[in-house]
Design a protein around this motif. Structure first.
Motif, short mmCIF file in Angstrom:
data_model
loop_
_atom_site.label_atom_id
_atom_site.label_comp_id
_atom_site.label_asym_id
_atom_site.label_seq_id
_atom_site.Cartn_x
_atom_site.Cartn_y
_atom_site.Cartn_z
N SER A 1 -1.87 51.19 -1.87
CA SER A 1 -2.40 50.50 -0.70
C SER A 1 -2.59 49.00 -0.94
CB SER A 1 -3.73 51.12 -0.27
OG SER A 1 -4.68 50.99 -1.31
N GLY A 2 -2.68 48.56 -2.18
CA GLY A 2 -2.90 47.14 -2.46
C GLY A 2 -1.65 46.35 -2.78
N ASN A 3 -0.47 46.95 -2.67
CA ASN A 3 0.73 46.20 -3.03
C ASN A 3 1.12 45.22 -1.93
OD1 ASN A 3 2.04 47.79 -1.12
ND2 ASN A 3 3.13 49.04 -2.59
N THR A 4 1.97 44.25 -2.27
CA THR A 4 2.41 43.24 -1.31
C THR A 4 3.91 43.02 -1.45
OG1 THR A 4 2.00 41.40 -2.83
CG2 THR A 4 0.21 42.00 -1.34
N VAL A 5 4.48 42.40 -0.44
CA VAL A 5 5.89 42.04 -0.45
C VAL A 5 5.97 40.52 -0.46
CG1 VAL A 5 8.07 42.13 0.83
CG2 VAL A 5 6.57 44.13 0.77
N ARG A 6 6.83 39.97 -1.31
CA ARG A 6 7.06 38.53 -1.36
C ARG A 6 8.55 38.28 -1.19
NH1 ARG A 6 3.30 35.34 -3.83
NH2 ARG A 6 1.21 36.13 -3.50
N ALA A 7 8.90 37.14 -0.60
CA ALA A 7 10.31 36.81 -0.35
C ALA A 7 10.57 35.34 -0.65
CB ALA A 7 10.66 37.13 1.10
N CYS A 8 11.80 35.03 -1.05
CA CYS A 8 12.19 33.64 -1.24
C CYS A 8 13.68 33.51 -0.99
CB CYS A 8 11.82 33.13 -2.63
SG CYS A 8 12.65 33.97 -3.98
N GLY A 9 14.12 32.28 -0.73
CA GLY A 9 15.53 32.01 -0.51
C GLY A 9 15.81 31.35 0.82
N TYR A 10 16.99 31.58 1.34
CA TYR A 10 17.48 31.02 2.59
C TYR A 10 16.69 31.65 3.75
CZ TYR A 10 21.06 29.58 5.99
OH TYR A 10 21.74 29.03 7.04
N ASN A 11 16.33 30.84 4.76
CA ASN A 11 15.46 31.34 5.81
C ASN A 11 15.86 30.86 7.21
OD1 ASN A 11 13.19 32.85 6.61
ND2 ASN A 11 11.88 31.04 6.58
N ALA A 12 17.10 30.46 7.40
CA ALA A 12 17.52 29.90 8.69
C ALA A 12 17.35 30.88 9.84
CB ALA A 12 18.97 29.44 8.62
N SER A 13 17.43 32.17 9.58
CA SER A 13 17.26 33.18 10.63
C SER A 13 15.90 33.88 10.54
CB SER A 13 18.37 34.23 10.53
OG SER A 13 19.64 33.63 10.71
N GLY A 14 14.99 33.32 9.75
CA GLY A 14 13.67 33.92 9.60
C GLY A 14 13.63 35.09 8.64
N GLN A 15 14.58 35.14 7.70
CA GLN A 15 14.67 36.26 6.76
C GLN A 15 13.39 36.47 5.95
OE1 GLN A 15 16.93 33.81 7.25
NE2 GLN A 15 18.89 34.28 6.31
N LEU A 16 12.65 35.41 5.69
CA LEU A 16 11.46 35.51 4.85
C LEU A 16 10.24 36.00 5.63
CD1 LEU A 16 11.84 32.29 2.67
CD2 LEU A 16 12.89 34.55 2.38
N SER A 17 10.35 36.08 6.94
CA SER A 17 9.28 36.61 7.80
C SER A 17 7.96 35.88 7.65
CB SER A 17 9.07 38.10 7.55
OG SER A 17 10.24 38.81 7.87
N ASN A 18 8.01 34.57 7.40
CA ASN A 18 6.76 33.83 7.25
C ASN A 18 6.49 32.91 8.44
OD1 ASN A 18 8.78 31.98 6.68
ND2 ASN A 18 7.71 31.03 4.97
N GLY A 19 7.18 33.12 9.54
CA GLY A 19 6.93 32.36 10.75
C GLY A 19 7.64 31.02 10.82
N THR A 20 8.51 30.73 9.85
CA THR A 20 9.26 29.48 9.85
C THR A 20 10.74 29.77 9.67
OG1 THR A 20 9.35 29.04 7.45
CG2 THR A 20 7.31 28.43 8.60
N THR A 21 11.53 28.73 9.70
CA THR A 21 12.94 28.84 9.33
C THR A 21 13.23 27.90 8.17
OG1 THR A 21 13.52 27.26 11.07
CG2 THR A 21 13.76 29.61 11.59
N THR A 22 12.20 27.61 7.38
CA THR A 22 12.31 26.73 6.23
C THR A 22 12.64 27.55 4.99
OG1 THR A 22 10.64 25.26 7.20
CG2 THR A 22 11.08 25.01 4.84
#
Length: 82
Positions: free
Chosen positions: A31-52
């Motif tokens: 229940s305490g695990n998390t997901v982290r993402a990095c890399g290209y984000n032009a289509s919002g792949q990182l799901s952090n609310g930006t396209t940066t």
């Protein structure tokens, strides 16, 4: 080319594609695990609310807990967590 990503500890799963990567931090299904993402984000792949793009891992906007599977299809502009 693969490269070391600093600042992440406790990674138990990695899903990598050509443009972005996803890491599961913590034990699968916990229940305490998390997901982290990095890399290209032009289509919002990182799901952090930006396209940066990000070379450092970001936390997605949606609070994901209890995740036991992650996927980032090669050539895909999306990731999945279950």
């Amino acid at each position: 080319m693969p490269a070391f990503v600093g600042g992440l500890t406790g990674v138990t799963r990695i899903a990598a594609c050509g443009d972005h990567n996803v890491a599961l931090v913590g034990e699968p299904g916990a229940s305490g695990n998390t997901v982290r993402a990095c890399g290209y984000n032009a289509s919002g792949q990182l799901s952090n609310g930006t396209t940066t793009d990000s070379t450092t891992p970001v936390t997605p906007l949606t609070a994901l807990t209890g995740i036991d599977k992650i996927a980032a299809p090669v050539g895909g502009d999306f990731s999945m967590a279950n």
